[in-house]
Design a protein around this motif. Structure first.
Motif: not given
Length: 899
Positions: A842-843, A783-786, A790-797
């Motif tokens: 990750s952030i 399960l990939n959650l993102g 434009p400046k920020f990203n966060a992702q959980a797998t």
């Protein structure tokens, strides 16, 4: 900090600040005249090196200066220049100019096909984005968590497999998946996996030899494709597409390390002193909270060649990873992952000659210096005469190191004839060289005169493929017909080269190589026992093992797709191949897709497939030391053409034969897409590595206690279901959320064992069957959650791995020869590794146009395979290698930059 450093930081901060307030973000989609999205379109801010390219859906996003001009270029289409003044969205339609197709989707030779428009399941993975957000530094790791039915398992204590990770698709062998680079066949590794690994008896392609930072995307075709691409494509095809961007320099620096925290109480559970628990009592003598320190530095440079879409792109990559050490017994003090120091480069280029012709070339070199710990040898005081007392009074842990050199080069010409045929003539050459060096060891029979490191020889495999392909799309036949046909000629060469004499020899009491037992007396220890010869940990290849074998084959194929109507498509392929060493084979494929409406389509395929026995399986041979119950057992892996193999009734190897069927559907609606595909793969005469035969009538004169062989040993059937769901939606003015679910259910059944008159339990017993089945785990879900702005990203797998059941080394220590004996062993020799959930997080933050920082943790909650406390695991630690890995939490940071 001195004044100069402060000024540099101030200037850099002002540059970032000025970029943030003088730039604008432009997004859009690029399509062709018929509205089909164009992937890989180069988009350059005119007068600068700032650029990007469209993704597989034709979408792009670029930060530009105010009032800039964007240049859209794509091989085969007319270039456009568009001003950004007052715009935030620019959608572009490119008209066909020079009609060369730069992008072709694997599995379909039609230029009019997209990933959800095909008759078979295809994953398209943005490797650059995955690597940037996850901290994963190797291709196998990226695919493990991004493709539903891909599994790669890092090994420990498994000789060469510690250095080249075996990987599989849909639970089949590493050599049953074909790997392409830019659509051209890539050579395999020269390593054949011997014992203690997934893919035993297989020689797969070394995916980690291709630097991840050189890859634009990876296409994974999850369907049999032998009729289209030839041998090895039983499970599917992995096509690695190299970067072709022309926007100057970009790169990154990644650093990470593994936590050594694994919990207390291990010694109480086992009743023994253990090594490498909680970073203490380590083999290296250090106390560490983190190990496996990993550093990767990568740099990519792309430039335009001419004004008609030509490009030159080069990637260099440096990778350094230290060993990991995890709990093990006294005979396995070095249980853990191998160390790697590597340097790679990869080039991709194309130069248009005129509006209808281009010359292209790509290739590179991968060099790795690796180091892995073998099983430990106790000192002579503990009754182990494999250690020379004067050299290692307390015993030693051999280090199996290797120098792996992998080179490849591919060049060709693509052209469009006056009558509309696209012609591609190509030659691709690749070679893998694997050279063993054994360190921190000895040859016990040499006693005090023994060296402590040895050149143990190695092996190599080269492949050269020459191909000619022609294809044409007929717009006026029904709703469109694509026809492709071609010819391929391939040569392969496999060799084994010997090491230094001391690495493989047994010496007599006078320090002379023992060649005549009738006149020479073997060197003995103080107890009167014969001392073992060869380098401990890994014995060298001797001149008797040397091999230099080649073969040729040619293939002729035709591949077509007919759009009967806008809704209904059928495709078919036929292929004939002839091998110089075993004969010919003929295969077919039929596939179809029916679109119920613009959102829903059903698809299916049926095909036959084959895999030719590799030259390594035909000619590999070695006398090696197997570890059974803490003792070394001299063992022979006999070449298929040897008299020893024939004496045991093992026949000549023939090709594996397969039948693939697949049925599924695709659904798209706005930001949501779904593909669900069921499959069945029946493989007859599958090549396996047998268990140990011990007939001393044949083996006695050879000085070994056991022998193994390659044989067309089993028929298997693999059934399963692949699921890929994805949803993307806008959040607020600048935010975007993505939810993805990938999943695979898989079941592998051994239908029949071809043991002939040989004992089934000796030929291919429960121990080996369990390894075959463990390569096809029951399920895997991710399960990939993102979320990104434009400046920020966060992702959980969140990745859920299924339970894995293995049989341990008690089967080898006291092998069963009857069902009654097997029934007694099953309850005590079965090791169950429970299902586990692994969480990655990750952030990332974009400080300015040129700089981004990402931090995160893989396996955030430090999940480990369920420990086995009886010490019988094949890896020698408290757990065997399973899909989730055995190293625990990995903390990383990465800086991405471009200029």
């Amino acid at each position: 900090m001195n004044l100069y450093e402060k000024k540099c930081i101030l200037i850099f901060s002002l540059l970032c600040f000025s970029f943030a307030f003088s730039q604008s973000t432009i997004t859009g989609t690029v399509v062709d005249d018929e509205g089909a999205p164009l992937a890989g379109v180069n988009i350059l801010e005119k007068g600068t090196t700032n650029g990007t390219s469209t993704d597989f859906d034709g979408k792009y996003s670029i930060d530009t200066q105010t009032n800039a001009t964007l240049v859209f270029s794509y091989i085969g289409f007319n270039t456009q220049e568009i001003s950004t003044s007052g715009k935030t969205t620019i959608n572009v339609t490119l008209s066909e100019g020079m009609l060369l197709d730069e992008i072709q989707l694997v599995g379909s030779r039609s230029p009019k096909r997209t990933a959800t428009d095909t008759a078979v399941p295809i994953d398209v993975l943005d490797v650059a984005e995955i690597a940037s957000n996850t901290g994963k530094v190797e291709v196998n790791d990226i695919l493990q968590y991004a493709a539903p039915s891909f599994n790669a398992t890092k090994q420990s204590g498994s000789d060469g497999a510690d250095h080249i990770v075996p990987a599989s698709l849909r639970g089949l062998g590493p050599d049953q998946t074909l790997v392409l680079v830019n659509g051209k066949r890539r050579h395999q590794s020269s390593l054949v996996n011997i014992f203690g690994t997934r893919g035993r008896g297989n020689s797969g392609t070394d995916l980690n030899a291709i630097p991840a930072s050189a890859i634009k995307r990876i296409e994974v075709l999850r369907d049999g494709a032998s009729a289209q691409y030839g041998s090895d494509a039983i499970a599917g095809v992995i096509n690695i597409v190299l970067k072709n961007n022309t926007n100057g320099f970009s790169g990154g620096i990644t650093y990470g390390a593994y936590s050594t925290a694994i919990g207390d109480g291990w010694a109480e559970e086992t009743g023994e002193t253990l090594y490498n628990v909680e970073g203490e009592n380590r083999l290296d003598g250090k106390e560490k909270n983190f190990d496996g320190e990993t550093t990767k530095i990568d740099l990519n440079y792309g430039m335009a060649l001419g004004e008609n879409g030509g490009f030159f792109n080069v990637t260099t990559e440096f990778l350094s990873k230290e060993k990991t050490l995890r709990p093990g017994f006294s005979w396995r003090k070095g249980y853990g992952g191998a160390a790697i120091d590597g340097f790679n480069f990869m080039i991709n280029s194309a130069v248009p000659i005129d509006e209808n012709t281009e010359v292209y070339a790509f290739g590179g070199r991968n060099y790795r210096d690796t180091n892995a710990n073998a099983f430990s040898r106790d000192g002579f005081a503990d009754g182990d005469n494999r250690a020379v007392p004067s050299l290692y009074p307390d015993g030693f842990t051999p280090q199996i190191t290797s120098l792996i050199t992998d080179v490849s080069v591919s060049a060709g010409v693509r052209s469009k004839t006056k009558n509309g045929w696209n012609v591609d003539f190509n030659n691709t050459y690749g070679k893998n060289n694997f050279h063993y060096f054994v360190k921190n060891t000895n040859n016990a029979s040499m006693q005090d005169a023994s060296p402590t490191d040895f050149d143990a020889g190695g092996h190599y495999l080269s492949m050269n493929t020459t191909g000619l392909e022609l294809n044409k799309y007929f717009e006026d036949v029904a709703a469109g017909l694509n026809v492709a046909y071609g010819f391929e000629y391939r040569t392969e060469n496999f060799g084994i080269f010997s090491g230094e004499e001391a690495s493989y020899s047994l010496y007599d009491e006078n320090g002379v190589v023992l060649t005549n037992p009738a006149t020479q007396t073997a060197a003995q220890d103080s107890n009167g026992d014969d001392l073992p010869g060869s380098s401990q940990g890994f014995p060298g290849y001797s001149p008797a093992n040397e091999v230099d074998r080649s073969r040729t084959n040619y293939g002729i194929y035709v591949d077509s797709e007919l759009n009967v109507s806008d809704q209904f498509m059928v495709g078919g392929a036929l292929r004939y191949e002839n091998y110089s060493d075993f004969g010919n084979t003929f295969n077919f494929k039929l596939a179809s897709r029916y679109k119920v409406n613009d959102n829903l389509a059903f698809r299916g395929s049926v095909s036959t497939g084959f895999r030719a026995p590799s030259l390594a399986q035909l000619y590999y041979n070695l006398i090696f030391t197997n570890i059974v119950a803490g003792k070394s057992v001299p063992s022979l892996l006999s070449a298929n053409n040897s008299t020893v193999t024939k004496a045991f009734g093992i026949g000549q190897l023939n090709e594996e034969k397969a039948v693939n069927t697949s049925l599924g559907f695709t659904y798209t609606n706005g930001g949501f897409s779904a593909t669900i595909d069921a499959y069945s793969i029946a493989v007859d005469d599958r090549i396996i590595l047998t268990d140990n035969f011990t007939d001393q009538t044949v083996l006695g004169p050879l000085g070994v206690d056991a022998a193994q062989f390659f044989a067309n040993g089993v028929d298997t059937r693999t059934t399963g279901l692949d699921i890929v769901l994805n949803y993307t939606t806008a959040i607020g003015a600048n935010g975007k959320a993505n939810i993805g679910l990938i999943g695979n259910f898989n079941d592998l059944e051994v239908k029949e064992i071809h043991n002939g008159n040989l004992n089934e339990f000796t030929f291919f017993g429960p121990f080996s069957q369990a390894y075959l089945e463990a390569a096809a785990p029951d399920y895997k879900f991710g399960l990939n959650l993102g979320y990104s702005t434009p400046k920020f990203n966060a992702q959980a797998t969140l990745t859920q791995f299924s339970e894995v059941e293995l049989q341990d080394f008690q089967w080898v220590d006291t092998p069963a020869t009857t069902q009654a004996e097997a029934d007694l062993l099953y309850p005590v020799a079965t090791d169950i590794y429970e299902a586990a959930l692994v969480v990655d997080l990750s952030i990332g933050y974009q400080f300015c146009k040129n700089l981004k920082l990402t931090v995160g943790a893989n396996n955030l909650f430090n999940e480990y395979p369920t420990p086995q406390f009886d010490g019988w695991t094949d890896q020698g630690g408290l757990a065997d290698s399973v899909q989730m890995g055995s190293d625990g939490t990995y903390i990383f940071s990465r800086i991405n930059f471009n200029f």
